[in-house]
Design a protein around this motif. Sequence first.
Motif, short mmCIF file in Angstrom:
data_model
loop_
_atom_site.label_atom_id
_atom_site.label_comp_id
_atom_site.label_asym_id
_atom_site.label_seq_id
_atom_site.Cartn_x
_atom_site.Cartn_y
_atom_site.Cartn_z
N ILE A 1 -8.27 0.78 -7.72
CA ILE A 1 -8.11 -0.46 -6.96
C ILE A 1 -9.40 -1.25 -7.00
O ILE A 1 -10.49 -0.69 -7.09
CB ILE A 1 -7.72 -0.20 -5.49
N GLN A 2 -9.25 -2.58 -6.97
CA GLN A 2 -10.39 -3.47 -6.75
C GLN A 2 -10.31 -3.87 -5.29
O GLN A 2 -9.36 -4.53 -4.87
CB GLN A 2 -10.31 -4.70 -7.66
N ALA A 3 -11.29 -3.43 -4.50
CA ALA A 3 -11.21 -3.58 -3.05
C ALA A 3 -12.23 -4.59 -2.54
O ALA A 3 -13.35 -4.68 -3.05
CB ALA A 3 -11.43 -2.24 -2.37
N SER A 4 -11.80 -5.34 -1.52
CA SER A 4 -12.70 -6.21 -0.75
C SER A 4 -12.55 -5.80 0.71
O SER A 4 -11.44 -5.85 1.25
CB SER A 4 -12.35 -7.68 -0.93
N GLN B 1 -6.83 -4.85 -1.19
CA GLN B 1 -6.95 -4.00 -2.38
C GLN B 1 -5.91 -4.39 -3.43
O GLN B 1 -4.74 -4.59 -3.09
CB GLN B 1 -6.76 -2.53 -1.99
N TYR C 1 -9.39 7.56 5.45
CA TYR C 1 -9.36 6.82 4.19
C TYR C 1 -10.04 7.59 3.07
O TYR C 1 -9.53 7.65 1.95
CB TYR C 1 -10.03 5.45 4.39
N ALA D 1 -9.09 -4.09 4.69
CA ALA D 1 -9.27 -3.88 3.25
C ALA D 1 -8.19 -4.63 2.48
O ALA D 1 -6.99 -4.45 2.74
CB ALA D 1 -9.21 -2.40 2.92
N ASP E 1 -4.22 -3.28 -7.17
CA ASP E 1 -4.04 -2.18 -8.12
C ASP E 1 -4.45 -2.66 -9.52
O ASP E 1 -3.84 -3.57 -10.08
CB ASP E 1 -2.57 -1.75 -8.11
N LYS F 1 -17.49 -5.32 -1.81
CA LYS F 1 -16.52 -5.39 -2.90
C LYS F 1 -16.85 -4.34 -3.94
O LYS F 1 -18.02 -4.09 -4.22
CB LYS F 1 -16.53 -6.78 -3.55
N PHE G 1 0.84 -1.20 0.00
CA PHE G 1 0.00 0.00 0.00
C PHE G 1 0.88 1.25 0.00
O PHE G 1 0.60 2.23 -0.70
CB PHE G 1 -0.93 -0.03 1.21
#
Length: 431
Positions: free
Chosen positions: A229-232, A250, A186, A248, A252, A214, A170
């Motif tokens: 970012i694809q975040a969960s 995440q 955040y 989180a 890229d 998500k 990160f």
Amino acid sequence: MVRLTPFYKKLSILFVEDEREVQEAALNVLERYIDHILVASDGEEALAIFKEKRPDIVITDIKMPVMDGLALTKEIKELGDTPVIVISAFDNEEFVSEAARLGVETYLLKPIDIQLLLASINRCIELLIRREEARQNRSLLREYKRIVDETAMICKIDLDKTITYANEAFCQISGYSKEELTGKIYRHMVSPRQDLSRLDGGLWVNVLRGKSWKGMIELLNKKGEPYFIQASMFPLFDADGKITELIALQFDITEHIKTKQILEKQNQKLEHIAHTDTLTGVWNRYKFNKILRQEIKCAKSSNHPFSLMLLDVDRFKTINDTHGHQFGDRVLKAITSTLKRQLKHKEAMIARWGGEEFIVLAQGYRLAQALELAERLRAAIEGMEFENIPITSSFGVTEFSPEDELDTLVRRADLALYTAKESGRNRIISY
């Protein structure tokens, strides 16, 4: 009768006993099951063998010369977690307590009950198997953690939406140090182009309800540059089941998004090229037919009117033959510009039908209104000043009727256009 687990063939056992008869009796049985048995007659000899061979299990008597079994057990346990089975002729509480304190797996009394001994070995084997599985699992977890740490941006966020932890990935991608990220709100990292209401209404609502979330988020790095970012996001709970923070995970996906955007632009460009007449810049026949089919479908379902008109540049072949094709192309471009100016309020849609023919879709127009529009277009073309060359056009106009399909509608407009040209040109005929 106790049977050893299949793992026994791979085992090596160190058997320590100073009484020859007891040693031989036990070995006669154990050698039927176990291929690798090491033997020692006292604790000192056993310790030397243990350090050199590192057997899987140690079975030892307590009362022995030089070094007794409990002293041997203490030395072995200090070197690792090898299972030890203690055998003794004495049911001595002090011996039993000391053996338990040292961490022996089983304490057996003499004379040796071979079934109890085999059962004890089985338990040691099961212990070794569990330890090996645990070791492999720990190894897998370490490897998984390493992979995740290298590929995923991980952070923890408390219920005040403040970052409390961030991993190295990160930091590298965001450009911030761990100290800078820790304590940062955040949402202050979220791009202004991101819909914050979607995050607040989706992400935080879900997490506070104990559910995961998500989605894709656009963030800004330390330089103010956007990245995706694809975040969960997953809620974390305390011992009482209360949500304390979220974690989180995440990834890229900036390059993926950029590539997707480039492809979308290229596809839009290709689609525009495929649907556009290259000379005039208006829709081509293929695109217009798609639009007209949809218009017919809507008109049949909603009963709203529309009209269609075909127009043709009069004596265009003569213009081409006299002045050349490049001159003719300029005429078509000029006519297109004139038509666009007349239709600037998007009251109708224009396309090049082919050659010197254009087609116009007048949405919401009854025939009478369409005729007025056609006259306006005809007059505008006739009024063009184009290098002292007179330019006129002929129109065929028709109104959609519920029984029409594309072919019948266009055929009727084409027939009206043909009649207009046969009737002397520079006029409008409707059917």
